[in-house]
Design an enzyme around this catalytic site. Structure first.
Site, PDB file in Angstrom:
ATOM      1  N   ARG B  18       0.774  -1.113   0.069  1.00  0.00           N
ATOM      2  CA  ARG B  18      -0.010  -0.180   0.040  1.00  0.00           C
ATOM      3  C   ARG B  18       0.914   1.443   0.083  1.00  0.00           C
ATOM      4  O   ARG B  18       1.992   1.050   0.370  1.00  0.00           O
ATOM      5  CB  ARG B  18      -1.029   0.103   1.141  1.00  0.00           C
ATOM      6  CG  ARG B  18      -0.454   0.093   2.653  1.00  0.00           C
ATOM      7  CD  ARG B  18      -1.440  -0.503   3.625  1.00  0.00           C
ATOM      8  NE  ARG B  18      -0.633  -0.698   4.841  1.00  0.00           N
ATOM      9  CZ  ARG B  18      -0.443  -0.143   5.781  1.00  0.00           C
ATOM     10  NH1 ARG B  18      -1.280   0.951   5.945  1.00  0.00           N
ATOM     11  NH2 ARG B  18       0.120  -0.580   6.854  1.00  0.00           N
ATOM     12  N   THR B  40       3.016  -7.722   5.688  1.00  0.00           N
ATOM     13  CA  THR B  40       3.288  -8.336   6.879  1.00  0.00           C
ATOM     14  C   THR B  40       2.207  -9.515   7.084  1.00  0.00           C
ATOM     15  O   THR B  40       2.711 -10.587   8.012  1.00  0.00           O
ATOM     16  CB  THR B  40       2.625  -7.441   8.243  1.00  0.00           C
ATOM     17  OG1 THR B  40       1.302  -7.052   7.869  1.00  0.00           O
ATOM     18  CG2 THR B  40       3.627  -6.198   8.456  1.00  0.00           C
ATOM     19  N   ASN B  81      11.260   0.625   2.760  1.00  0.00           N
ATOM     20  CA  ASN B  81      10.287   1.408   2.755  1.00  0.00           C
ATOM     21  C   ASN B  81       9.249   0.955   4.052  1.00  0.00           C
ATOM     22  O   ASN B  81       8.610   2.030   4.702  1.00  0.00           O
ATOM     23  CB  ASN B  81       9.349   1.164   1.487  1.00  0.00           C
ATOM     24  CG  ASN B  81       8.164   1.871   1.508  1.00  0.00           C
ATOM     25  OD1 ASN B  81       7.696   3.172   2.051  1.00  0.00           O
ATOM     26  ND2 ASN B  81       6.792   0.886   1.683  1.00  0.00           N
ATOM     27  N   TYR B 146      10.646   7.523  17.071  1.00  0.00           N
ATOM     28  CA  TYR B 146      10.430   7.472  15.571  1.00  0.00           C
ATOM     29  C   TYR B 146      11.645   8.238  14.901  1.00  0.00           C
ATOM     30  O   TYR B 146      12.277   7.688  14.003  1.00  0.00           O
ATOM     31  CB  TYR B 146       9.112   8.098  15.200  1.00  0.00           C
ATOM     32  CG  TYR B 146       8.920   7.946  13.653  1.00  0.00           C
ATOM     33  CD1 TYR B 146       8.668   6.409  13.115  1.00  0.00           C
ATOM     34  CD2 TYR B 146       8.794   8.976  12.931  1.00  0.00           C
ATOM     35  CE1 TYR B 146       8.714   6.547  11.726  1.00  0.00           C
ATOM     36  CE2 TYR B 146       8.383   8.921  11.405  1.00  0.00           C
ATOM     37  CZ  TYR B 146       8.296   7.583  10.856  1.00  0.00           C
ATOM     38  OH  TYR B 146       8.020   7.441   9.568  1.00  0.00           O
ATOM     39  N   ALA B 149      14.957   6.829  15.142  1.00  0.00           N
ATOM     40  CA  ALA B 149      15.265   5.538  14.583  1.00  0.00           C
ATOM     41  C   ALA B 149      15.360   6.062  13.057  1.00  0.00           C
ATOM     42  O   ALA B 149      16.359   5.633  12.194  1.00  0.00           O
ATOM     43  CB  ALA B 149      14.204   4.811  14.437  1.00  0.00           C
ATOM     44  N   LYS B 150      14.718   6.981  12.522  1.00  0.00           N
ATOM     45  CA  LYS B 150      14.986   7.468  10.998  1.00  0.00           C
ATOM     46  C   LYS B 150      16.412   8.220  10.853  1.00  0.00           C
ATOM     47  O   LYS B 150      16.725   8.308  10.254  1.00  0.00           O
ATOM     48  CB  LYS B 150      13.830   8.456  10.697  1.00  0.00           C
ATOM     49  CG  LYS B 150      12.476   7.707  10.576  1.00  0.00           C
ATOM     50  CD  LYS B 150      12.476   6.368   9.633  1.00  0.00           C
ATOM     51  CE  LYS B 150      11.322   6.038   9.182  1.00  0.00           C
ATOM     52  NZ  LYS B 150      11.290   5.019   8.065  1.00  0.00           N
ATOM     53  N   ILE B 179       2.536  12.953   4.008  1.00  0.00           N
ATOM     54  CA  ILE B 179       1.925  12.246   3.025  1.00  0.00           C
ATOM     55  C   ILE B 179       0.508  11.686   3.294  1.00  0.00           C
ATOM     56  O   ILE B 179       0.300  11.109   4.283  1.00  0.00           O
ATOM     57  CB  ILE B 179       2.775  11.229   2.584  1.00  0.00           C
ATOM     58  CG1 ILE B 179       4.466  11.592   2.462  1.00  0.00           C
ATOM     59  CG2 ILE B 179       2.577  10.479   1.271  1.00  0.00           C
ATOM     60  CD1 ILE B 179       4.535  12.664   1.301  1.00  0.00           C
TER      61      ILE B 179
END
Lengths: 242, 241
Positions: B18, B40, B81, B146, B149-150, B179
């Site tokens: 997706r 998943t 991704n 988050y 981690a990025k 997005i």
């Protein structure tokens, strides 16, 4: 197949050689109409490229070209032409400092200003200004050049903020060491080989490789990248190998 | 004439069912690449012509089983991704969740890169694109876990690029802004999403296509000299106040 830039008009400064010529070629290949500039009339432009003689160090010549740009109302503007003239800080000559800023900063500013109203009318525009790795990173004897290119990036970021609501995206591309006449005038062949070794990719860029990134940012596939300074440098600026 | 510039190339895209990942898969297929997309669940809905593989990023065994597939199939292109967000203030962060988020966004992509690199070296050509986030660059409340981690994924990518440059392998990140994906719709009300769009200089949310176009540029042969970068695709949000 319809080409993705059919019906679009692009202005590219410094399109008779090096990176600018490669940009003009790729825009033409994608169906755009291209007006290129060079210092002298009748330079070696790609086939099908219209051209104008503009002296970016001469404000009167730039002003006259700006009137042409206002009339042309291009969808795409690439401020590519520029000069580099390494001088150590203590040796900076005021007149030369001004001349470099006239070419690398004042002229692109004036041409952006001339192009913006047309892009707003179209509700679509793409501006790509060629900056330099000598901004994000540094090297001896680059203060004049780096200052003009860092300023160009600062200007582009702000222009991006003002132009964004009108569908106009503004970015810079910062090339690393690229095989152009400019680099040949600055570095002798053995020095260029050493430069290539200092890049993580172990080679210099070809002008076409810089052009691909520019043309991507200038095209319809770019919908959401603006206010950026994209480094196309084979990893040079971000990597230290020793 | 159709674009077949990726004919003969195999790509692995994590999270291919997706939004951004799916759009990446579609574009790679359209350019002639063979693609393995992950999801998943045991069976997942990927675009026509895409092979499916199950991958649960938080489960090291599942990651290792995809590593085996990558080692034997030797993809030319790897797009990390897949991911999930997790919002909590620094005082409320649960360490178990920190481990989970870093497992998914740092450790798993690292393992998949490790599995892919020998094949890319043999091909003397490879493209790795890791999806980061603007939260890894500009701080925002509740994004400590988050964002860290990025940021780590970006650091991983730049350092991997330093080792791979001489082998014709380019590694970059793409950092999306806001997005309009299912995740955004789940986390924010329509009014909130409208306010977010207004806060972006281009006055709209990004689309999966906006991000996928950049990913595919970096993953293809037209990228010859961009490596070790974290390219921000955010409509000007991060740089403009």
């Amino acid at each position: 197949m319809t080409k993705s830039l059919s019906g679009k008009l692009a202005v590219v400064t410094g399109a008779s050689r090096g990176i600018g010529r490669a940009i003009a070629e790729q825009l033409l290949a994608q169906g755009a109409e291209v007006v290129g500039t060079s210092t002298k009339a009748g330079g070696d432009f790609p086939k099908g490229c219209r051209h104008e003689a503009v002296r970016l160090d001469d404000p009167a010549s730039v002003a006259s070209f700006c009137r042409t740009v206002e009339t042309l109302a291009p969808h795409i503007l690439v401020n590519n032409a520029g000069v580099a003239n390494p001088q150590t800080f203590e040796a900076i000559d005021d007149a030369e400092f001004r001349r470099v800023h006239e070419i690398n900063l004042m002229a692109p500013m004036a041409i952006c200003r001339a192009a913006l109203p047309g892009m707003k009318r179209h509700g679509w525009g793409r501006i790509v200004n060629i900056s330099s790795i000598w901004g994000p990173m540094s090297r001896v004897a680059r203060s004049t050049y780096a200052s003009s290119k860092a300023a160009l990036d600062g200007m582009s970021g702000c222009l991006a903020a003002e132009a964004a609501p009108h569908g106009v995206l503004v970015n810079c591309v910062a090339p690393g060491f690229t095989e152009t006449e400019m680099i040949k005038t600055i570095f002798p062949p053995d020095k260029r080989a050493a430069l290539a070794k200092s890049v993580p990719m172990k080679r210099l860029a070809q002008p076409e490789e810089i052009a691909k990134a520019v043309v991507w940012l200038a095209g319809v596939q770019n919908g959401y990248v603006t206010g950026q300074n994209i480094l196309v440098d084979g990893g040079l600026s971000r990597v230290r190998e020793t | 004439m159709t674009d077949q510039s990726l004919a003969g190339k195999l790509a692995v895209v994590t999270g291919g069912t997706r939004s951004i990942g799916r759009a990446v898969v579609e574009r790679l297929l359209a350019r002639g690449a063979s693609v393995i997309g992950t999801g998943t669940k045991p069976d997942g809905d990927v675009p026509n012509g895409c092979r499916y593989a199950q991958l649960q990023l938080e489960n090291p065994q599942s990651v290792e089983s995809l590593c085996r597939v990558i080692e034997s199939e030797q993809p030319h292109i790897l797009v990390n991704n897949a991911g999930t967000s997790s919002f909590a203030t620094i005082e409320d962060i649960d360490l178990v969740d920190v481990e989970r988020i870093h497992e998914m966004h740092v450790i798993a992509p690292l393992r998949l890169c490790q599995a892919a690199i020998p094949g890319m070296k043999r091909h003397r050509w490879g493209r790795i694109v890791n999806i980061t986030a603007i939260s890894g660059i500009w701080g925002r409340p509740t994004r400590v876990n988050y964002g860290s981690a990025k940021a780590a994924l970006d650091g991983l990518t730049a350092n991997l690029a330093a080792e791979m440059g001489a082998h014709g392998i380019l590694a970059n990140c793409v950092a999306p802004g806001f997005i309009d994906t299912d995740v955004l719709k789940r986390n924010y009300t329509e009014a909130q999403r409208k306010a977010m769009a207004e806060s972006v200089p281009v006055k709209r949310l990004g689309t999966a296509a906006d991000i996928a176009n950049m990913v595919v540029f970096l993953a293809g042969p037209e990228n010859g000299y961009v490596t070790a970068q974290n390219i921000v695709v955010d409509g000007g949000f991060g740089r403009v106040r």
